[in-house]
Design an enzyme around this catalytic site. Structure first.
Site, PDB file in Angstrom:
ATOM      1  N   ILE A  35       8.713   1.554  -6.705  1.00  0.00           N
ATOM      2  CA  ILE A  35       9.942   2.315  -6.492  1.00  0.00           C
ATOM      3  C   ILE A  35      10.866   1.635  -5.475  1.00  0.00           C
ATOM      4  O   ILE A  35      12.069   1.923  -5.437  1.00  0.00           O
ATOM      5  CB  ILE A  35       9.568   3.758  -6.047  1.00  0.00           C
ATOM      6  CG1 ILE A  35      10.652   4.750  -6.402  1.00  0.00           C
ATOM      7  CG2 ILE A  35       9.201   3.809  -4.573  1.00  0.00           C
ATOM      8  CD1 ILE A  35      10.217   6.205  -6.271  1.00  0.00           C
ATOM      9  N   GLY A  97      -0.498  -2.672   6.309  1.00  0.00           N
ATOM     10  CA  GLY A  97       0.644  -2.098   5.608  1.00  0.00           C
ATOM     11  C   GLY A  97       0.287  -1.209   4.441  1.00  0.00           C
ATOM     12  O   GLY A  97       1.187  -0.778   3.709  1.00  0.00           O
ATOM     13  N   GLN A  98      -1.010  -0.931   4.224  1.00  0.00           N
ATOM     14  CA  GLN A  98      -1.342  -0.028   3.113  1.00  0.00           C
ATOM     15  C   GLN A  98      -0.862   1.380   3.444  1.00  0.00           C
ATOM     16  O   GLN A  98      -1.160   1.909   4.528  1.00  0.00           O
ATOM     17  CB  GLN A  98      -2.852  -0.024   2.843  1.00  0.00           C
ATOM     18  CG  GLN A  98      -3.199   0.767   1.580  1.00  0.00           C
ATOM     19  CD  GLN A  98      -4.685   0.737   1.220  1.00  0.00           C
ATOM     20  OE1 GLN A  98      -5.509   0.166   1.949  1.00  0.00           O
ATOM     21  NE2 GLN A  98      -5.015   1.363   0.106  1.00  0.00           N
ATOM     22  N   HIS A 104      -4.238  -0.697  -5.284  1.00  0.00           N
ATOM     23  CA  HIS A 104      -3.180  -1.201  -6.159  1.00  0.00           C
ATOM     24  C   HIS A 104      -2.931  -2.658  -5.855  1.00  0.00           C
ATOM     25  O   HIS A 104      -2.882  -3.057  -4.692  1.00  0.00           O
ATOM     26  CB  HIS A 104      -1.883  -0.390  -6.004  1.00  0.00           C
ATOM     27  CG  HIS A 104      -1.454  -0.176  -4.580  1.00  0.00           C
ATOM     28  ND1 HIS A 104      -2.034   0.781  -3.762  1.00  0.00           N
ATOM     29  CD2 HIS A 104      -0.541  -0.808  -3.823  1.00  0.00           C
ATOM     30  CE1 HIS A 104      -1.486   0.716  -2.567  1.00  0.00           C
ATOM     31  NE2 HIS A 104      -0.571  -0.240  -2.566  1.00  0.00           N
TER      32      HIS A 104
HETATM   33  P1  AMP Z   1       1.195  -0.303   0.044  1.00  0.00           P
HETATM   34  O1  AMP Z   1       2.167  -0.233   1.193  1.00  0.00           O
HETATM   35  O2  AMP Z   1       0.558  -1.640  -0.157  1.00  0.00           O
HETATM   36  O3  AMP Z   1       0.180   0.831   0.113  1.00  0.00           O
HETATM   37  O4  AMP Z   1       2.060  -0.110  -1.267  1.00  0.00           O
HETATM   38  C1  AMP Z   1       2.484   1.137  -1.718  1.00  0.00           C
HETATM   39  C2  AMP Z   1       3.646   0.876  -2.625  1.00  0.00           C
HETATM   40  O5  AMP Z   1       3.869   2.018  -3.415  1.00  0.00           O
HETATM   41  C3  AMP Z   1       4.957   0.596  -1.882  1.00  0.00           C
HETATM   42  O6  AMP Z   1       5.436  -0.700  -2.233  1.00  0.00           O
HETATM   43  C4  AMP Z   1       5.890   1.713  -2.354  1.00  0.00           C
HETATM   44  O7  AMP Z   1       7.218   1.276  -2.532  1.00  0.00           O
HETATM   45  C5  AMP Z   1       5.237   2.117  -3.664  1.00  0.00           C
HETATM   46  N1  AMP Z   1       5.490   3.486  -4.088  1.00  0.00           N
HETATM   47  C6  AMP Z   1       5.417   4.610  -3.331  1.00  0.00           C
HETATM   48  N2  AMP Z   1       5.675   5.690  -4.089  1.00  0.00           N
HETATM   49  C7  AMP Z   1       5.917   5.240  -5.347  1.00  0.00           C
HETATM   50  C8  AMP Z   1       6.238   5.866  -6.577  1.00  0.00           C
HETATM   51  N3  AMP Z   1       6.379   7.205  -6.689  1.00  0.00           N
HETATM   52  N4  AMP Z   1       6.433   5.098  -7.671  1.00  0.00           N
HETATM   53  C9  AMP Z   1       6.312   3.746  -7.588  1.00  0.00           C
HETATM   54  N5  AMP Z   1       5.992   3.095  -6.456  1.00  0.00           N
HETATM   55  C10 AMP Z   1       5.791   3.825  -5.353  1.00  0.00           C
END
Ligand code: AMP
Ligand code: ZN
Length: 118
Positions: A35, A97-98, A104
């Protein structure tokens, strides 16, 4: 057996309860666009089952990390970035940064990706 966590955002995306731009569905994984993209291609590949991070998924010993890597490469080929190169990132733990604790892999590409990151 499918495992999910009721308050997990990505489990809700797997269940179709939260919308996402899904680009690929595998038997045990789903891939959708981030997103808040950090590159022209920024896709997240997640298992349908809930594991909090890459360590937990690897330790489960069911091949899910293999499957994420395989699906990430399929996404990269479909996005036209497999040949030029892409980065597959697993932020693991809050200090790295998670922010979403459902494992994922970030598939990033379509621009120069300097290393180490700036
Ligand atoms: P991390 O910081 O590695 O845990 O990555 C989480 C990722 O999820 C971030 O890059 C966010 O931009 C992404 N994210 C959070 N909410 C959504 C959502 N509803 N749809 C798609 N991506 C998302
Ligand atoms: Zn989850």
């Amino acid at each position: 057996m499918t495992t999910s966590e009721p308050d997990c955002l990505f489990c809700k995306i797997v269940a179709g309860e939260v919308p996402a731009e899904i680009v690929r569905e595998g038997g045990s994984t789903v891939a959708f666009r981030d997103i808040n993209p950090q590159a022209p291609t920024h896709v997240l590949v997640i298992p349908r089952d809930h594991y909090p991070d890459a360590g937990a998924a690897g330790r489960a010993g069911v091949g899910i990390m293999d499957e994420i890597a395989r699906e990430a490469h399929e996404v990269a080929e479909a996005e036209g970035i497999a040949a030029s190169g892409y980065r597959l990132v697993f932020n693991t733990g809050p200090g790295a940064g998670q922010t979403v604790f459902h494992v994922h892999g970030h598939v990033l590409g379509g621009r120069g990706l300097e290393w180490p990151p700036g």
